[in-house]
Design an enzyme around this catalytic site. Structure first.
Site, PDB file in Angstrom:
ATOM      1  N   GLY A 183       0.857  -1.186   0.000  1.00 39.41           N
ATOM      2  CA  GLY A 183       0.000   0.000   0.000  1.00 39.41           C
ATOM      3  C   GLY A 183       0.888   1.229   0.000  1.00 39.41           C
ATOM      4  O   GLY A 183       2.111   1.126  -0.024  1.00 39.41           O
ATOM      5  N   ASP A 184       0.306   2.415   0.039  1.00 36.81           N
ATOM      6  CA  ASP A 184       1.064   3.659  -0.006  1.00 36.81           C
ATOM      7  C   ASP A 184       1.955   3.697  -1.254  1.00 36.81           C
ATOM      8  O   ASP A 184       1.472   3.517  -2.348  1.00 36.81           O
ATOM      9  CB  ASP A 184       1.870   3.850   1.276  1.00 36.81           C
ATOM     10  N   GLN A 185       3.254   3.860  -1.087  1.00 36.38           N
ATOM     11  CA  GLN A 185       4.147   3.997  -2.242  1.00 36.38           C
ATOM     12  C   GLN A 185       4.610   2.629  -2.760  1.00 36.38           C
ATOM     13  O   GLN A 185       5.806   2.371  -2.887  1.00 36.38           O
ATOM     14  CB  GLN A 185       5.355   4.868  -1.866  1.00 36.38           C
TER      15      GLN A 185
END
Length: 371
Positions: A312-314
């Site tokens: 998730g995120d980057q």
């Protein structure tokens, strides 16, 4: 049947006593910090395995504020403007959150931007439009009456979207906005690796580096009312830069259009059939990302720590089911449990020693509050 182990409890600053109580109740064998917080010494002393979230490309404003041309960038598609005469003005940031995004006027707009007559699909010649940076407007001349026009333009991401979400949700007030940075630029890339090597030396108590995540955020754009405007967990829109676009052209023999990213406003949603330019960009980007992920994992191992990736995120560029993921040297993957589909997707990831599912929701005030 075991009544303890295989359970990681989140904690935060000034929460040691309650963390110890919950760890006993739930049989936790590991503890991790939450975004924007640190673990108390008393929590570390509980003897559980210690995970620490690590953000390679944010939380260092002392660097990026001196190199604001090295933030990640994204192609944005303006709203459609109707030509009621032979000239039409297209507002760039109407509908976007100006604390998150800022048009990049420094990289030659006539090389990297595109104006399109959406009524016909034709690209408007560069000599027919000019940019007014102060007003944030593109002036189009020679317009066709009653045709609609858009501008696809490069914008810098000046507030990390995940930290921004956490900031706004938790009401962090005047806490400094964390500005993300793009390791495609050699100076920033060196800063990222030098900083990580020093962090490893300074944090001997950490057992698992929980990379949250690596370098490029999935497509997450907000509107002027701070609401999610474009969200695509698989989206690669927030990965561009003039340097990368130029290198892509050298490697693949053709130049990508801004339209290859905005895709009529879908931003290459996973629900649309991917085209050759999109697939080529994913391959180009993944090759770069993975080479640098592998280096981070190796540095973690040399320091005696495990390397865990948060799915998730980057996470863009680290697709676990793309060939070669097992060569990155990651020990584990953790992801959020949204439903049975995401649980299976996480559990079946190849090439790692273990996987972990993070239950939702967070202990955030939009979920837990009086009443």
């Amino acid at each position: 049947m075991s009544t303890s182990g295989r359970f990681t409890i989140p904690s935060e600053s000034n929460f040691a006593e309650k963390t110890a109580e919950l760890a006993r109740l739930w049989g936790a064998d590991a503890v991790r910090n939450s975004d924007g917080t640190q673990l108390d010494d008393e929590v570390v002393a509980l003897g559980m395995k210690v995970y620490t979230a690590y953000f390679p490309t944010r939380a260092h404003n002392e660097w990026i504020t001196l190199h604001m041309d090295e933030t990640p960038q994204v192609y944005l598609l303006s709203k459609r403007a109707l030509a009621e005469s032979d000239t039409v003005d297209v507002s760039l940031m109407d509908g976007f959150f100006e604390e998150q995004l800022k048009p990049n006027f420094d990289a030659d707009p006539h090389k990297y931007w595109e104006v399109v007559d959406r009524s016909t699909g034709a690209v408007v010649p560069t000599e027919q439009w000019t940019v007014d940076a102060e007003a944030g407007v593109v002036h189009v001349s020679g317009a066709e009456l009653m045709h609609e026009y858009t501008v696809s333009f490069l914008a810098c991401i000046i507030w990390d979207p995940v930290e921004m979400y956490n900031h706004l949700t938790n009401g962090w007030g005047d806490k400094e906005h964390e500005i993300p940075f793009d390791i495609y630029h050699p100076a920033t890339r060196k800063f990222v690796f030098d900083t990580f090597e020093q962090w490893l030396k300074d944090n001997p108590q950490v057992d698992v580096v929980r990379f949250t995540t690596f370098f490029y955020q999935f497509t997450l754009l907000f509107d002027q009312k701070q609401r999610e405007k474009v969200v695509d967990w698989f989206g690669c829109a927030c990965t561009v830069s003039p340097a990368a676009l130029d290198d892509f052209e050298k490697e693949h023999g053709y130049r990508l259009r801004p339209e290859d990213f905005v895709n009529e406003g879908s931003y290459n949603s996973a629900w649309r059939v991917p085209r050759k330019p999109q697939r080529d960009w994913i391959d180009f980007l993944s090759h770069f990302v993975r080479a640098n992920v592998k280096k981070l994992a190796s540095l973690s191992h040399e320091a005696g720590k495990e390397a865990m990736m948060f799915l998730g995120d980057q996470w863009i560029g680290t697709e676990p089911y793309k060939d070669g993921f097992e060569d990155l040297g990651l020990d584990a993957v953790v992801g959020s449990i949204g439903d049975g589909t995401t649980t299976r997707m996480i559990a079946d990831i190849p090439g790692v020693k273990y996987t972990e599912g993070r239950f939702l929701p967070y202990f955030f005030p939009d979920t837990f509050y009086e009443g």
